[in-house]
Design a protein around this motif. Structure first.
Motif, PDB file in Angstrom:
ATOM      1  N   ARG A 108      24.180  -1.871   7.060  1.00  0.00           N
ATOM      2  CA  ARG A 108      24.641  -1.922   8.449  1.00  0.00           C
ATOM      3  C   ARG A 108      23.850  -2.936   9.270  1.00  0.00           C
ATOM      4  O   ARG A 108      22.744  -3.347   8.917  1.00  0.00           O
ATOM      5  N   GLY A 109      24.436  -3.308  10.405  1.00  0.00           N
ATOM      6  CA  GLY A 109      23.701  -4.011  11.437  1.00  0.00           C
ATOM      7  C   GLY A 109      22.811  -3.006  12.153  1.00  0.00           C
ATOM      8  O   GLY A 109      22.774  -1.822  11.787  1.00  0.00           O
ATOM      9  N   VAL A 110      22.090  -3.452  13.173  1.00  0.00           N
ATOM     10  CA  VAL A 110      21.162  -2.547  13.852  1.00  0.00           C
ATOM     11  C   VAL A 110      21.307  -2.633  15.368  1.00  0.00           C
ATOM     12  O   VAL A 110      21.769  -3.633  15.917  1.00  0.00           O
ATOM     13  N   ALA A 164      22.150  -5.600  19.952  1.00  0.00           N
ATOM     14  CA  ALA A 164      22.785  -5.330  18.658  1.00  0.00           C
ATOM     15  C   ALA A 164      22.615  -6.563  17.788  1.00  0.00           C
ATOM     16  O   ALA A 164      22.910  -7.681  18.221  1.00  0.00           O
ATOM     17  N   LEU A 165      22.116  -6.362  16.584  1.00  0.00           N
ATOM     18  CA  LEU A 165      21.987  -7.448  15.612  1.00  0.00           C
ATOM     19  C   LEU A 165      23.043  -7.206  14.547  1.00  0.00           C
ATOM     20  O   LEU A 165      22.925  -6.274  13.735  1.00  0.00           O
ATOM     21  N   HIS A 166      24.093  -8.015  14.596  1.00  0.00           N
ATOM     22  CA  HIS A 166      25.229  -7.820  13.701  1.00  0.00           C
ATOM     23  C   HIS A 166      25.029  -8.667  12.443  1.00  0.00           C
ATOM     24  O   HIS A 166      24.959  -9.902  12.527  1.00  0.00           O
ATOM     25  N   GLY A 167      24.947  -8.023  11.295  1.00  0.00           N
ATOM     26  CA  GLY A 167      24.804  -8.768  10.050  1.00  0.00           C
ATOM     27  C   GLY A 167      24.592  -7.817   8.893  1.00  0.00           C
ATOM     28  O   GLY A 167      23.912  -6.796   9.022  1.00  0.00           O
ATOM     29  N   LYS A 168      25.189  -8.130   7.759  1.00  0.00           N
ATOM     30  CA  LYS A 168      25.078  -7.267   6.586  1.00  0.00           C
ATOM     31  C   LYS A 168      23.631  -7.188   6.124  1.00  0.00           C
ATOM     32  O   LYS A 168      22.970  -8.204   5.937  1.00  0.00           O
ATOM     33  N   GLY A 169      23.144  -5.976   5.961  1.00  0.00           N
ATOM     34  CA  GLY A 169      21.791  -5.781   5.458  1.00  0.00           C
ATOM     35  C   GLY A 169      20.703  -5.847   6.499  1.00  0.00           C
ATOM     36  O   GLY A 169      19.519  -5.787   6.158  1.00  0.00           O
ATOM     37  N   ALA A 170      21.066  -5.943   7.774  1.00  0.00           N
ATOM     38  CA  ALA A 170      20.050  -6.036   8.822  1.00  0.00           C
ATOM     39  C   ALA A 170      19.189  -4.772   8.863  1.00  0.00           C
ATOM     40  O   ALA A 170      17.968  -4.845   9.019  1.00  0.00           O
ATOM     41  N   PHE A 171      19.804  -3.614   8.698  1.00  0.00           N
ATOM     42  CA  PHE A 171      19.018  -2.379   8.761  1.00  0.00           C
ATOM     43  C   PHE A 171      18.041  -2.275   7.595  1.00  0.00           C
ATOM     44  O   PHE A 171      16.909  -1.822   7.757  1.00  0.00           O
ATOM     45  N   ALA A 172      18.465  -2.721   6.410  1.00  0.00           N
ATOM     46  CA  ALA A 172      17.578  -2.686   5.246  1.00  0.00           C
ATOM     47  C   ALA A 172      16.314  -3.508   5.484  1.00  0.00           C
ATOM     48  O   ALA A 172      15.222  -3.145   5.045  1.00  0.00           O
ATOM     49  N   ARG A 173      16.450  -4.618   6.212  1.00  0.00           N
ATOM     50  CA  ARG A 173      15.305  -5.502   6.437  1.00  0.00           C
ATOM     51  C   ARG A 173      14.438  -5.052   7.609  1.00  0.00           C
ATOM     52  O   ARG A 173      13.232  -5.286   7.615  1.00  0.00           O
ATOM     53  N   LEU A 174      15.037  -4.401   8.599  1.00  0.00           N
ATOM     54  CA  LEU A 174      14.299  -4.115   9.833  1.00  0.00           C
ATOM     55  C   LEU A 174      13.958  -2.646  10.047  1.00  0.00           C
ATOM     56  O   LEU A 174      13.271  -2.308  11.012  1.00  0.00           O
TER      57      LEU A 174
END
Length: 358
Positions: A108-110, A164-174
């Motif tokens: 997800r995005g964050v 909102a930070l829209h981008g695939k994998g954003a939650f995994a990184r942040l």
């Protein structure tokens, strides 16, 4: 390789082949979408399993050659045995990582929330530095950034900013960025050159979809009012700001950045869903707190996680005892990956250790 659950790996390979055959036959509608997602999820680990099995077969053959033949052949075979043993160890670790429980929100995005803490104007300036660090990091990753709400400090920076930070994998990184960030530096307003300590809190929430959180309209109180702050005549004339209160949980969100009341309401609802989803995740995580003691990413917003020491050019993450003398690069977003990678690796190691103990 013997440490892997071989029966489970065979089941994954068989399931992957079964889905591939079903897709080839032509599934339809929701079924094809569901199967497509499962096939995509399984493909990387199945490729690793097949590579691992091929390497194991090659290793067996190389060992047979190393035990027979002339001296030159045995030497070549022994060299191949050493290479394949290293390769199998690497593939085994990759497969073990792929089998770890997945956080369903990782792709997800964050929703990023940065708030000034102790330190007055300096804390607001630091909150601004942190927000810009994440915004630049997002740009490097190709994610888009949408400011949902902001309250500027009197001397710059932000008392609070939500984006909102829209981008695939954003939650995994942040997702490991949540907590208290502390800064040690000489403020521009400090005539005596004394080092001050200030803090800001960061919260990283996965973007919520409507299916994640069932929000009953009857549980909401929606207030509209005139936006306050910079904005010219429009701010004083139009009741475009929106505040939504979720009555059962007393969760309050407010958005006033857009001129359109409709857009502000949509943004506020997205923020509300994210906070309600995060509250539920926090509740579930609290139930597993004893199991996760010592792991990074507990999500505790009151935990001091990192110090940015400007006089020494040092960034220290206290959870994993990581220190980098790359403060300027980290704040610029270009070296933040080094911190994130270390946190992810530590988290994976903890999960693997827990899986071995189970």
């Amino acid at each position: 390789m013997n440490s892997l659950p071989l029966a489970k790996l065979d089941q994954l390979v068989a399931r992957h082949a079964e889905i591939e055959a079903a897709l080839a036959r032509g599934a339809e509608g929701e079924e094809i979408a569901r199967l497509g997602r499962e096939f995509s999820d399984l493909s990387p680990v199945v490729a690793q399993v097949k590579a691992l099995k091929a390497a194991a077969r090659d290793l067996g053959e190389a060992r047979e050659l190393a035990a027979e033949g002339d001296a030159e052949m045995r030497e070549l075979a022994q060299s191949e045995v050493a290479r394949l043993e290293t390769r199998i160890a690497e593939l085994t670790r990759e497969v073990r990582l792929a089998l770890l429980p997945k956080d369903t929100m990782d792709e997800r995005g964050v929703i990023l929330e940065v708030r000034a803490g102790t330190g007055g104007d300096e804390a607001a300036l630091f909150a601004g530095d942190l927000y810009r660090m994440y915004a630049r990091y997002a740009a490097e990753k190709g994610w888009s950034v949408e400011v949902l709400s902001e309250s500027e400090g009197t001397m710059g920076g932000y008392k609070e900013i939500v984006a909102a930070l829209h981008g695939k994998g954003a939650f995994a990184r942040l997702k490991f960025e949540s907590g208290v960030h502390r800064v040690q530096r000489v403020p521009e307003t400090e005539a005596g050159g004394r080092i001050h300590t200030s803090a800001a809190t960061v919260a990283v929430l996965p973007e919520a979809e409507e299916v994640d959180v069932d929000v009953n309209e009857a549980d909401l109180r929606i207030d509209v009012f005139r936006a306050q702050g910079a904005g010219g005549q429009h701010v004083n004339k139009t009741e475009s700001a929106v505040r939504i209160t979720h009555l059962p949980t007393n969760t309050v969100v407010m958005v006033q950045d857009e001129r359109s009341q409709h857009r502000n309401k949509a943004r506020a609802m997205a923020l509300l869903r994210a906070r309600l989803l995060d509250s539920e995740r926090q509740r579930q995580e609290a139930g597993r707190a004893a199991e996760r003691r010592g792991q990074v990413g507990s999500g505790d917003r009151s935990e001091r996680i990192r110090t940015y020491n400007f006089p020494q050019g040092r960034v220290t993450d206290h959870r994993i005892n990581l220190t980098l003398y790359k403060l300027e690069e980290v704040i610029a977003g270009t070296a933040l990956d080094e911190v994130v990678d270390a946190l992810v690796t530590e988290h994976q190691a903890a999960l693997m250790a827990a899986a071995e103990e189970a």
